[in-house]
Motif scaffolding. Structure first.
Motif, mmCIF file in Angstrom:
data_model
loop_
_atom_site.group_PDB
_atom_site.id
_atom_site.type_symbol
_atom_site.label_atom_id
_atom_site.label_comp_id
_atom_site.label_asym_id
_atom_site.label_seq_id
_atom_site.Cartn_x
_atom_site.Cartn_y
_atom_site.Cartn_z
ATOM 1 N N PHE A 178 0.886 -1.167 0.000
ATOM 2 C CA PHE A 178 0.000 0.000 0.000
ATOM 3 C C PHE A 178 0.919 1.211 0.000
ATOM 4 N N LEU A 179 0.898 1.965 -1.087
ATOM 5 C CA LEU A 179 1.949 2.933 -1.353
ATOM 6 C C LEU A 179 1.416 4.340 -1.597
ATOM 7 N N ASP A 180 1.854 5.277 -0.761
ATOM 8 C CA ASP A 180 1.545 6.692 -0.976
ATOM 9 C C ASP A 180 2.397 7.202 -2.135
ATOM 10 N N ILE A 181 1.987 8.300 -2.754
ATOM 11 C CA ILE A 181 2.731 8.825 -3.894
ATOM 12 C C ILE A 181 3.592 10.022 -3.520
ATOM 13 N N GLN A 182 3.007 11.011 -2.868
ATOM 14 C CA GLN A 182 3.735 12.215 -2.510
ATOM 15 C C GLN A 182 4.531 11.983 -1.232
ATOM 16 N N MET A 183 5.810 11.610 -1.409
ATOM 17 C CA MET A 183 6.697 11.366 -0.270
ATOM 18 C C MET A 183 8.050 12.018 -0.526
ATOM 19 N N PRO A 184 8.772 12.373 0.527
ATOM 20 C CA PRO A 184 10.097 12.981 0.352
ATOM 21 C C PRO A 184 11.111 11.963 -0.150
ATOM 22 N N MET A 185 12.212 12.455 -0.684
ATOM 23 C CA MET A 185 13.344 11.655 -1.193
ATOM 24 C C MET A 185 12.974 10.895 -2.465
ATOM 25 N N PRO B 224 -9.827 10.527 1.533
ATOM 26 C CA PRO B 224 -9.968 9.498 2.569
ATOM 27 C C PRO B 224 -10.539 8.214 1.969
ATOM 28 N N ILE B 225 -9.948 7.100 2.311
ATOM 29 C CA ILE B 225 -10.290 5.813 1.711
ATOM 30 C C ILE B 225 -11.465 5.171 2.447
ATOM 31 N N GLU B 226 -12.463 4.751 1.701
ATOM 32 C CA GLU B 226 -13.607 4.060 2.292
ATOM 33 C C GLU B 226 -13.274 2.583 2.486
ATOM 34 N N LYS B 227 -13.794 1.995 3.554
ATOM 35 C CA LYS B 227 -13.510 0.593 3.860
ATOM 36 C C LYS B 227 -13.972 -0.335 2.742
ATOM 37 N N SER B 228 -15.137 -0.054 2.176
ATOM 38 C CA SER B 228 -15.653 -0.912 1.110
ATOM 39 C C SER B 228 -14.761 -0.858 -0.114
ATOM 40 N N ARG B 229 -14.228 0.329 -0.397
ATOM 41 C CA ARG B 229 -13.335 0.485 -1.553
ATOM 42 C C ARG B 229 -12.006 -0.229 -1.304
ATOM 43 N N LEU B 230 -11.507 -0.159 -0.084
ATOM 44 C CA LEU B 230 -10.274 -0.860 0.272
ATOM 45 C C LEU B 230 -10.465 -2.369 0.171
ATOM 46 N N ALA B 231 -11.591 -2.865 0.669
ATOM 47 C CA ALA B 231 -11.878 -4.297 0.617
ATOM 48 C C ALA B 231 -11.915 -4.791 -0.827
ATOM 49 N N LYS B 232 -12.504 -3.994 -1.713
ATOM 50 C CA LYS B 232 -12.582 -4.365 -3.126
ATOM 51 C C LYS B 232 -11.193 -4.438 -3.748
ATOM 52 N N ALA C 261 8.418 1.772 -9.669
ATOM 53 C CA ALA C 261 9.150 1.375 -10.872
ATOM 54 C C ALA C 261 10.326 0.452 -10.557
ATOM 55 N N GLN C 262 10.744 0.380 -9.294
ATOM 56 C CA GLN C 262 11.870 -0.456 -8.893
ATOM 57 C C GLN C 262 11.449 -1.797 -8.298
ATOM 58 N N LEU C 263 10.149 -2.017 -8.176
ATOM 59 C CA LEU C 263 9.668 -3.197 -7.483
ATOM 60 C C LEU C 263 9.838 -4.464 -8.322
ATOM 61 N N PRO C 264 10.063 -5.601 -7.666
ATOM 62 C CA PRO C 264 10.131 -6.871 -8.408
ATOM 63 C C PRO C 264 8.790 -7.219 -9.027
ATOM 64 N N ARG C 265 8.817 -8.010 -10.085
ATOM 65 C CA ARG C 265 7.616 -8.321 -10.852
ATOM 66 C C ARG C 265 6.518 -8.934 -10.005
ATOM 67 N N GLN C 266 6.884 -9.767 -9.034
ATOM 68 C CA GLN C 266 5.879 -10.507 -8.275
ATOM 69 C C GLN C 266 5.210 -9.682 -7.176
ATOM 70 N N THR C 267 5.719 -8.480 -6.905
ATOM 71 C CA THR C 267 5.130 -7.645 -5.860
ATOM 72 C C THR C 267 4.045 -6.748 -6.438
ATOM 73 N N LEU C 268 2.841 -6.831 -5.895
ATOM 74 C CA LEU C 268 1.703 -6.041 -6.365
ATOM 75 C C LEU C 268 1.621 -4.722 -5.595
ATOM 76 N N THR C 269 1.026 -3.719 -6.242
ATOM 77 C CA THR C 269 0.956 -2.390 -5.643
ATOM 78 C C THR C 269 -0.456 -1.837 -5.668
ATOM 79 N N ILE C 270 -0.880 -1.256 -4.544
ATOM 80 C CA ILE C 270 -2.106 -0.459 -4.485
ATOM 81 C C ILE C 270 -1.694 0.938 -4.038
ATOM 82 N N PHE C 271 -1.894 1.938 -4.890
ATOM 83 C CA PHE C 271 -1.541 3.302 -4.521
ATOM 84 C C PHE C 271 -2.614 3.903 -3.616
ATOM 85 N N THR C 272 -2.172 4.659 -2.618
ATOM 86 C CA THR C 272 -3.076 5.359 -1.700
ATOM 87 C C THR C 272 -2.630 6.813 -1.654
ATOM 88 N N THR C 273 -3.458 7.709 -2.149
ATOM 89 C CA THR C 273 -3.032 9.097 -2.288
ATOM 90 C C THR C 273 -4.214 10.053 -2.237
#
Length: 241
Positions: free
Chosen positions: A51-58, A99-107, A66-78
């Motif tokens: 679960f990955l935020d987008i706007q972060m320092p560094m 703000p993320i809704e629980k139903s949307r996160l579950a989906k 873009a650096q993640l291994p192929r088998q690792t899945l990503t859900i952006f949270t922003t």
């Protein structure tokens, strides 16, 4: 299935952890405030989902993904909607707006779990054996299955595979999106982004950012927008207006 949370806001990390525990059985391996620390963790640990935020320092979430291994899945949270198209170019499973809704996160988690199962090493991958003017022949479990073009709603590219949405079923095939698109009737199937090909017969509506097939929303990529408007509207609509 396990996961980690990467977000530079402490409260956001705690809220995400709490919601994940409420809506799923995911094992949370850790929480990280920045991408470099999370990347160090990945070097020593196998992570199924981030679960990955987008706007972060560094390092931004997009740069990190873009650096993640192929088998690792990503859900952006922003909190920023403008990165949605770019996220799908990085094969993100989903894009959740705060703000993320629980139903949307579950989906989104359910979608990730399905893809993890489909992409697991012990799952037999379907192969396309041939194609005609009306259908594909797909080999699965020692049988040849006829998949009519008219029944394919859309196709999603996912890393080294494609997922065909045929009626209410999903079929995964070991082939990239460009190759399978070349086997389809070009007048019927339109490439609308780096990750999606859609059957134009199923398009209900669209705007300058998305295409809608029933309750399914598919991003419309900037690179493909002009061609889509020209073909689907017969040249009567201007994609810039």
């Amino acid at each position: 299935m396990n996961c980690i949370i990467v977000d530079d806001e402490p409260l956001a990390r705690e809220q995400m952890q709490s919601m994940i525990k409420e809506v799923s059985q995911l094992e949370i391996l850790g929480k990280f405030s920045n991408a470099p620390t999370a990347l160090d963790f990945l070097k020593e640990n196998k992570v199924d989902l981030i679960f990955l935020d987008i706007q972060m320092p560094m390092v931004t979430g997009l740069q990190f993904a873009a650096q993640l291994p192929r088998q690792t899945l990503t859900i952006f949270t922003t909190a920023y909607s403008q990165y949605a198209l770019k996220s799908y170019e990085l094969d993100a499973i989903d894009y959740l707006l705060k703000p993320i809704e629980k139903s949307r996160l579950a989906k989104a988690i359910h979608k990730a779990e399905i893809y993890r199962k489909l992409l697991s090493d012990d799952t037999e991958k379907n192969t396309i054996e041939s194609n005609t003017v009306d259908f594909l022949l797909i080999k699965s479990e020692r049988k040849f299955h006829r998949i009519n073009f008219a029944d394919i709603r859309f196709i999603e590219g996912l890393k080294d595979y494609v997922v065909m949405y045929v009626g209410n079923q999903k079929m995964i095939t070991a082939m990239n999106l460009k190759t399978i698109h070349q086997k389809l009737p070009q007048h019927l199937f339109l490439r609308v982004s780096k990750s999606y090909v859609v059957n134009s017969k199923y398009i209900d509506s669209f705007d300058h950012r998305s295409i809608f097939l029933g309750d399914v929303e598919i991003p419309l990529g900037e690179v493909y927008k002009r061609d889509f408007f020209a073909v689907f509207s017969g040249g009567s609509l201007n994609p810039e207006e």
